[in-house]
Design an enzyme around this catalytic site. Structure first.
Site, PDB file in Angstrom:
ATOM      1  N   ARG A  90       3.430  13.667  -8.370  1.00  0.00           N
ATOM      2  CA  ARG A  90       3.562  12.755  -9.500  1.00  0.00           C
ATOM      3  C   ARG A  90       2.240  12.661 -10.256  1.00  0.00           C
ATOM      4  O   ARG A  90       1.179  12.664  -9.646  1.00  0.00           O
ATOM      5  CB  ARG A  90       3.961  11.389  -8.953  1.00  0.00           C
ATOM      6  CG  ARG A  90       4.042  10.314  -9.981  1.00  0.00           C
ATOM      7  CD  ARG A  90       4.899   9.191  -9.477  1.00  0.00           C
ATOM      8  NE  ARG A  90       4.170   8.287  -8.597  1.00  0.00           N
ATOM      9  CZ  ARG A  90       4.733   7.208  -8.052  1.00  0.00           C
ATOM     10  NH1 ARG A  90       6.008   6.943  -8.266  1.00  0.00           N
ATOM     11  NH2 ARG A  90       4.040   6.427  -7.280  1.00  0.00           N
TER      12      ARG A  90
ATOM     13  N   ASP B 158       7.540   4.348 -10.181  1.00  0.00           N
ATOM     14  CA  ASP B 158       8.339   4.126  -8.974  1.00  0.00           C
ATOM     15  C   ASP B 158       9.835   4.086  -9.277  1.00  0.00           C
ATOM     16  O   ASP B 158      10.506   3.055  -9.126  1.00  0.00           O
ATOM     17  CB  ASP B 158       7.875   2.864  -8.226  1.00  0.00           C
ATOM     18  CG  ASP B 158       6.627   3.149  -7.394  1.00  0.00           C
ATOM     19  OD1 ASP B 158       6.081   4.265  -7.536  1.00  0.00           O
ATOM     20  OD2 ASP B 158       6.200   2.287  -6.605  1.00  0.00           O
TER      21      ASP B 158
ATOM     22  N   ASP C  13       4.516  -4.692  -7.337  1.00  0.00           N
ATOM     23  CA  ASP C  13       3.874  -3.454  -6.866  1.00  0.00           C
ATOM     24  C   ASP C  13       4.436  -2.229  -7.583  1.00  0.00           C
ATOM     25  O   ASP C  13       3.891  -1.133  -7.455  1.00  0.00           O
ATOM     26  CB  ASP C  13       4.035  -3.303  -5.341  1.00  0.00           C
ATOM     27  CG  ASP C  13       5.478  -3.415  -4.894  1.00  0.00           C
ATOM     28  OD1 ASP C  13       6.105  -4.449  -5.178  1.00  0.00           O
ATOM     29  OD2 ASP C  13       5.980  -2.466  -4.265  1.00  0.00           O
ATOM     30  N   ASN C  14       5.498  -2.415  -8.329  1.00  0.00           N
ATOM     31  CA  ASN C  14       6.060  -1.311  -9.106  1.00  0.00           C
ATOM     32  C   ASN C  14       5.831  -1.529 -10.606  1.00  0.00           C
ATOM     33  O   ASN C  14       6.548  -0.974 -11.434  1.00  0.00           O
ATOM     34  CB  ASN C  14       7.561  -1.166  -8.828  1.00  0.00           C
ATOM     35  CG  ASN C  14       7.833  -0.771  -7.382  1.00  0.00           C
ATOM     36  OD1 ASN C  14       6.996  -0.156  -6.736  1.00  0.00           O
ATOM     37  ND2 ASN C  14       9.002  -1.124  -6.876  1.00  0.00           N
TER      38      ASN C  14
ATOM     39  N   GLY D 171       0.833  -1.215   0.000  1.00  0.00           N
ATOM     40  CA  GLY D 171       0.000   0.000   0.000  1.00  0.00           C
ATOM     41  C   GLY D 171       0.854   1.246   0.000  1.00  0.00           C
ATOM     42  O   GLY D 171       2.081   1.185   0.168  1.00  0.00           O
TER      43      GLY D 171
HETATM   44  P1  AMP Z   1       9.056   0.927  -3.345  1.00  0.00           P
HETATM   45  O1  AMP Z   1       9.563  -0.428  -3.747  1.00  0.00           O
HETATM   46  O2  AMP Z   1      10.119   1.944  -3.074  1.00  0.00           O
HETATM   47  O3  AMP Z   1       8.074   1.440  -4.356  1.00  0.00           O
HETATM   48  O4  AMP Z   1       8.277   0.786  -1.947  1.00  0.00           O
HETATM   49  C1  AMP Z   1       7.798  -0.422  -1.432  1.00  0.00           C
HETATM   50  C2  AMP Z   1       6.844  -0.186  -0.293  1.00  0.00           C
HETATM   51  O5  AMP Z   1       7.474   0.474   0.806  1.00  0.00           O
HETATM   52  C3  AMP Z   1       5.625   0.676  -0.614  1.00  0.00           C
HETATM   53  O6  AMP Z   1       4.530   0.161   0.076  1.00  0.00           O
HETATM   54  C4  AMP Z   1       6.017   2.019  -0.086  1.00  0.00           C
HETATM   55  O7  AMP Z   1       4.894   2.830   0.194  1.00  0.00           O
HETATM   56  C5  AMP Z   1       6.771   1.651   1.170  1.00  0.00           C
HETATM   57  N1  AMP Z   1       7.710   2.702   1.599  1.00  0.00           N
HETATM   58  C6  AMP Z   1       8.866   3.037   0.994  1.00  0.00           C
HETATM   59  N2  AMP Z   1       9.477   4.055   1.649  1.00  0.00           N
HETATM   60  C7  AMP Z   1       8.679   4.389   2.685  1.00  0.00           C
HETATM   61  C8  AMP Z   1       8.750   5.348   3.746  1.00  0.00           C
HETATM   62  N3  AMP Z   1       9.771   6.213   3.860  1.00  0.00           N
HETATM   63  N4  AMP Z   1       7.738   5.375   4.632  1.00  0.00           N
HETATM   64  C9  AMP Z   1       6.704   4.527   4.538  1.00  0.00           C
HETATM   65  N5  AMP Z   1       6.574   3.604   3.586  1.00  0.00           N
HETATM   66  C10 AMP Z   1       7.552   3.512   2.661  1.00  0.00           C
HETATM   67 MG    MG Z   2       6.573   1.123  -5.080  1.00  0.00          MG
END
Ligand code: AMP
Ligand code: MG
Length: 470
Positions: A172, A254, A244-245, A86
């Site tokens: 974005r 992402d 998820d990306n 999420g």
């Molecule tokens: P990503 O692979 O960078 O797109 O992120 C994977 C997951 O980690 C997603 O659910 C993001 O919302 C969460 N996430 C990444 N960085 C943070 C952060 N600084 N605080 C909270 N959630 C994060």
């Molecule tokens: Mg992501």
């Protein structure tokens, strides 16, 4: 005059099972770092003062008509299923229908914690925000589908990573933020009604001509095949192709530890967390197919006759490698001056890539030189190049205007990793000159004559590793 936008929030009208409504967390002292005027115009966003823009695009002030929410999704991260992810640091403000007639999501990234933040702080720092700003706008200018950057703001608050860093928010813009993982979570939970509703929503938004879930799958596979071929033709490595990306729209989404390669090598990896090279340059086509298999598995959960559907879904996913190959051949053919390459041209392209790999030739500059000057200079072993070149000249003698074809297919400039890092280091010190300069060249990648930004890194300048930095 405050910021107004013609909001029409279709996702917020879906049942609450898809998201959590919440406002961005207000920030102390917002200031505007960058605003994308041409994009703002397409979106129908009103003119406004810098102060008002800073307030809205940092999340300090919610504009009229927005219905802020965090989206729910799951995803396979490096091959392992995580049943709930999420938006942990992003808020969807809402959607607008632009002056071009297209529907766009407006999302703030780095806007504070949400129920999906897990261990994270919900914040972003200036580095990843500017990296995504530059690289996504470059990707757009390079003609590859991508989310875009509307604004970057500083929050005036510190973010704690390995050190204390300036907090920032990226605004974005995306065709939507639906991911493979958005489907996975409801399939995994057995929430079939939600899965059906999401599928219908995605069809309306992204594939209005699609016939049911498998029609959607077919459309997403086609879009992803084009996307991957686009990345490959630019030497782009996404770095975190988790499900998820992976966007249903087929946009690049992402931007984390992504980078463009300098000298060509198929095994190139930048991401510091990608220890096994799962998301290496040459693995990207395979991974995209794997991701689409996960989408297929999720979509199938809603079928009345799963047995029959499995067979058709399998065919659709199995057709994808050939689709990627065809899109790759089209793009790579153009890069050597062949307007409509056929599989017979594949060996010629592969021979050049092999030569580039053996001699550590720069990916972007080699193709730029083929298109505009003399690629011979890119190679140490000139004889080997000459041999390839004579075959190549023979082949393109059948083409009517190979130079124009090449020039339209090969950029002069990409946001090289060492330049991105240099830009970030300067911005943290309050100097945005490198950012402005990189943006100017990368938003005109086929026409720019910024020779300094065309130059590959010297040995000392190479930045071999990138970090998620979240
Ligand atoms: P990503 O692979 O960078 O797109 O992120 C994977 C997951 O980690 C997603 O659910 C993001 O919302 C969460 N996430 C990444 N960085 C943070 C952060 N600084 N605080 C909270 N959630 C994060
Ligand atoms: Mg992501």
């Amino acid at each position: 005059m405050t910021v107004t936008a013609p909001f029409d929030n279709s996702y917020a009208r879906l049942p609450a099972v898809f998201y959590t409504r919440l406002n961005p967390t207000p920030v102390r002292n917002p200031s505007l770092v960058a605003y994308n005027e041409p994009l703002g115009k397409i979106l129908g966003i009103s003119p406004a003062s810098e102060t008002d823009r800073a307030a809205v695009f940092s999340g300090a002030k919610v504009p009229d008509g927005a219905t802020p929410l965090a989206q729910l999704y799951a995803g396979h991260q490096f091959g392992n299923f995580n049943p709930q992810l999420g938006d942990g640091r992003a808020i969807l403000l809402g959607e607008v229908v632009g002056t071009d007639g297209n529907r766009y999501d407006l999302q703030l990234k780095g806007s504070g914690p949400t129920p999906y933040s897990r261990m994270g702080d919900g914040r972003a720092w200036l580095g990843p925000v500017l990296r995504e700003y530059v690289v996504s706008e470059a990707m757009h200018a390079l003609g590859v589908p991508t989310t875009r950057a509307l604004a970057a703001t500083l929050t005036g608050e510190d973010v704690l990573r390995e050190t204390v860093l300036p907090g920032a928010v990226l605004t974005r813009v995306a065709a939507s933020h639906l991911r493979v993982g958005t489907f996975q979570i409801f399939a995994h939970r057995g929430q079939i009604e939600a899965l059906k509703e999401l599928t219908a929503y995605a069809i309306t938004r992204h594939a209005p001509n699609a016939d049911g879930p498998l029609g959607l799958l077919r459309a997403v596979c086609a879009a992803q095949a084009e996307l991957i071929a686009g990345w490959m033709s630019l030497g782009f490595i996404h770095g975190v192709m988790n499900t998820d990306n992976s966007a249903i729209s087929g946009e690049t989404i992402d931007y984390g530890p992504c980078a463009f390669m300098d000298d060509y090598h198929p095994d190139t990896v930048f991401s510091s967390i990608d220890q096994t090279g799962r998301y290496a340059y040459s693995n990207q086509p395979r991974i995209a197919v794997w991701n689409m298999a996960q989408l297929a598995t999720s979509l199938l959960q809603q079928m009345d006759d799963p047995e029959a559907a499995v067979e058709e879904a399998t065919q659709i996913v199995h057709a994808m490698p050939a689709q990627i190959e065809a899109a790759w051949l089209d793009r790579m053919g153009k890069k050597i001056g062949i307007a409509k390459a056929t599989p017979e041209d594949t060996p010629l392209i592969e021979a050049l890539l092999k030569l580039m790999q053996d001699q550590q030739a720069d990916f972007t500059n080699t193709f730029d030189a083929l298109a505009r000057s003399d690629a011979r200079d890119q190679f140490l072993d000139r004889d080997a190049f000459d041999q390839w070149s004579s075959e190549w000249r023979n082949r393109i003698s059948q083409e009517s205007d190979p130079n124009s074809v090449m020039q339209a297919a090969s950029p002069r400039v990409i946001p090289r990793n060492h330049r991105v890092e240099e830009m970030i280091a300067a911005a943290v010190q309050g100097d945005y000159t490198p950012f402005e300069r990189l943006m100017a060249a990368c938003t005109d990648p086929f026409g720019t004559d910024d020779t300094d930004l065309m130059r590959p890194p010297t040995k000392d300048e190479i930045v071999p590793a990138t970090f998620c930095g979240t």
